[in-house]
Design a protein around this motif. Sequence first.
Motif, short mmCIF file in Angstrom:
data_model
loop_
_atom_site.label_atom_id
_atom_site.label_comp_id
_atom_site.label_asym_id
_atom_site.label_seq_id
_atom_site.Cartn_x
_atom_site.Cartn_y
_atom_site.Cartn_z
N GLY A 34 -7.36 49.02 6.02
CA GLY A 34 -8.57 49.76 6.41
C GLY A 34 -8.89 50.85 5.41
O GLY A 34 -10.05 51.03 5.02
N TYR A 40 -12.39 43.70 10.99
CA TYR A 40 -12.60 45.13 11.21
C TYR A 40 -12.53 45.93 9.91
O TYR A 40 -13.19 46.95 9.80
CB TYR A 40 -11.64 45.63 12.29
CG TYR A 40 -12.10 45.13 13.62
CD1 TYR A 40 -13.16 45.75 14.27
CD2 TYR A 40 -11.55 44.00 14.19
CE1 TYR A 40 -13.64 45.25 15.45
CE2 TYR A 40 -12.02 43.50 15.38
CZ TYR A 40 -13.06 44.13 16.01
OH TYR A 40 -13.55 43.65 17.18
N TYR A 91 -3.69 46.90 9.77
CA TYR A 91 -5.09 47.31 9.82
C TYR A 91 -5.30 48.64 9.11
O TYR A 91 -6.23 48.81 8.32
CB TYR A 91 -5.55 47.38 11.27
CG TYR A 91 -6.85 48.11 11.45
CD1 TYR A 91 -8.06 47.49 11.15
CD2 TYR A 91 -6.87 49.42 11.88
CE1 TYR A 91 -9.25 48.17 11.28
CE2 TYR A 91 -8.06 50.11 12.03
CZ TYR A 91 -9.24 49.47 11.71
OH TYR A 91 -10.41 50.16 11.84
N ILE A 143 -7.64 42.16 10.58
CA ILE A 143 -7.75 43.01 9.40
C ILE A 143 -9.05 42.71 8.67
O ILE A 143 -9.79 43.61 8.27
CB ILE A 143 -6.55 42.79 8.45
CG1 ILE A 143 -5.28 43.34 9.09
CG2 ILE A 143 -6.81 43.45 7.09
CD1 ILE A 143 -4.02 43.07 8.29
N GLY A 152 -10.70 50.78 14.59
CA GLY A 152 -9.47 50.15 15.05
C GLY A 152 -9.40 50.09 16.57
O GLY A 152 -8.98 49.09 17.15
#
Lengths: 298, 436
Positions: free
Chosen positions: B316, B195, B312, B192, B233
């Motif tokens: 994100g 990215y 994520y 996490i 991702g």
Amino acid sequence: MLEIHKLNKSYGSHCALSELDLRVQEGEIFGLLGPNGAGKTTLIRIINQIIEQDSGEVRMDGVLLSGASIRKIGYLPEERGLYKKMSVWDQLIYFSRIKGLTALEAKQRVNYWLERFEIASWKGKKIEDLSKGMAQKIQFIATVIHQPRLLILDEPFSGFDPVNAALLKTEIINLKKEGTTILLSTHRMESVELLCDQVAMIHKSKKLLDGSILDIKSRFRPAQIRVTLELGNTALPNQWEVESTEKNRVSLLLPLQGQSPNQLLRELMSFGEILAFQEVFPSMEEIFIQQVNSSVDA
Amino acid sequence: MHKVFLVIQREYLARVKKKSFLIATILTPLIFPAILAVFVWIAVEEKENQSLRVIEVVDETGLFFMESSEQYAFSSSSKTLEEAKALVLEGKRYGALYLPKMELSSPQGIQFYGIENPSTALIGYLEAALKRKVEDLRLYANGIDPAVLKEIRTQVKIQSLTLGEAGEEVITDATVNYALGFLAGILIYLFIFIYGNQIMQGVIEEKSTRIVEILVSSLRPFQLMMGKIVGIGAVGLTQFLIWVFLVGTLSTIVVGVLGMQMPQQQAMEMANPELMAATSEAGDLGGILHVIESIDFVRLIVAFIFYFLGGYLLYGALFAAVGAAVDAPSDAQQFMFPITIPLLVGYMSLFVFVLQDPYSSVSFWLSIVPLTSPIAMMGRISYGVPFWELALSMGLLMLGFLGTTWMASKVYRIGILMHGTKPTYRTLLKWIRTNH
């Protein structure tokens, strides 16, 4: 081709556009003039459907703007940039595909433009390895790659070096010849006077005036006459403003005070040999300032 | 939809094609086995090439007889301490072990002299050997034969089993569960963070170069944002899968080739055979394999991928919003706080609460609340989690993801067109409330 009707947009309490009407004809170069903060970029963003108007409508070919309009519009934003780490080829293909070209069309168009600018050898180069001028060419290609019918250029000549600015000017004229309608927005009014067929002046969210440049200028006489004389023996009247003197050659800027140009010409002939006689219009900038002042007074 | 795919494709290829991706992807998993291999190799080499170190024993009690080993030889030639020290200084002895007259009930005053600072391994070895000798002597003094005692000593080992709903018994081992939970939790945390940051950098790049204006004139800001999140991702997932493959293969090879001659293990066995016996029995490979076999790996992997992606996506979107709100990475710090804190809470509590007691109510809540659940639930899951808890946690994570994405898309669509002004939390809130 592009009709804008009673367009309103405000950000919070700040009004960016109010009751704006514009009409851009097919195939012309239309200049959108106004100082920074007048609402030009807001208008352009609405035409590009980046933001939505509060009220009013924008029609292209008589149809309200929709997702399908995207393909028909090419947009060069005021400040520019490309993906630094991406190659010229990948970048141009990406922008054309985003605009809705198929993979095959995209390849053909990119090849065409690289050939047209004679830069096919740059294909594999990354943007970060290009000079600024080179990147500007790529930026321009990315704007026109999908053969837009309406090309929107926001401050097109700022940031371009003189060589590329000249090239850009040539390309704009070429595209016009090919039938593209061009909307040019700038605060540097003198830079587009010769290029534009029609202009509209915007100030503080409102349209001040529009029309062809010649129209506007003739509306905003008094025009003046620039005269170059080779002096004879008669002295010039004192009230005449002498711009420059070189030996016995003088240059004058004379207002037409109720006379016709021919009457003035006749009067001048008595002072010597006339070498040049030309009507001088106020610049767009002067007209703009004059107009702003008069609207403040009103 | 097809334009979102174009964005995903660009984000993916732009990263995967980079040399740094290739290097990081291939080298990172090589680092651990490589370090392991280097250490094993050094240790093996050292042991083979080492000359025998002779240690002079000055035993004033006359009770101790030190057995020589492969590395150390003990000489007991009734020297005085001063003579022994002199030998050390001359370089004829590696060190001198001084055993003064002492009470066996409380052995004190033992000293080791050497030119070099002796390794902890040597000191440990000496201490263990002396301890055994002292204990044996004291047993004799109390009339007990150490051999008899050794025979009496018993190992007790508890095998833990969990009962399923249908009464089925499953052998478990907390160590294996701990390791799995630990690994999964950390991986999700790192994924996490790494990215998420890439998303933020990417958004800032597009914003600061104004590419975003061209892009959002062609597709909706939401499509652009989601394309970027999904594309990055996919890069992470690719990297992760390559790592799993590489680490698996390499570790097998390294352990297979060198595992048989692990010197530390031998040293430990020499120093403390009883302890070794106990752990080696508990850590018996067959037993661990048995435990591993009993873990529902399909469930574990499915859950891992779900939390991996869910966590994520949830974060994100927040990273994307922060990127859109600021003009440069250096300005991002002020908005990173609400992202970093829950992530850190999840990470820290993985060790403090979840792995310590996966069934406590703190652990339960941590694994239910969407912001911490990706990390906390992965810490719990190999211990076995009731289905309803898993379903609730997953459902909330999906809702959380929708929530953050909704919020982020509002901040994003306004933020990417704003330049020059530094927004505050209040302006962000205003953006979220704006319709359009």
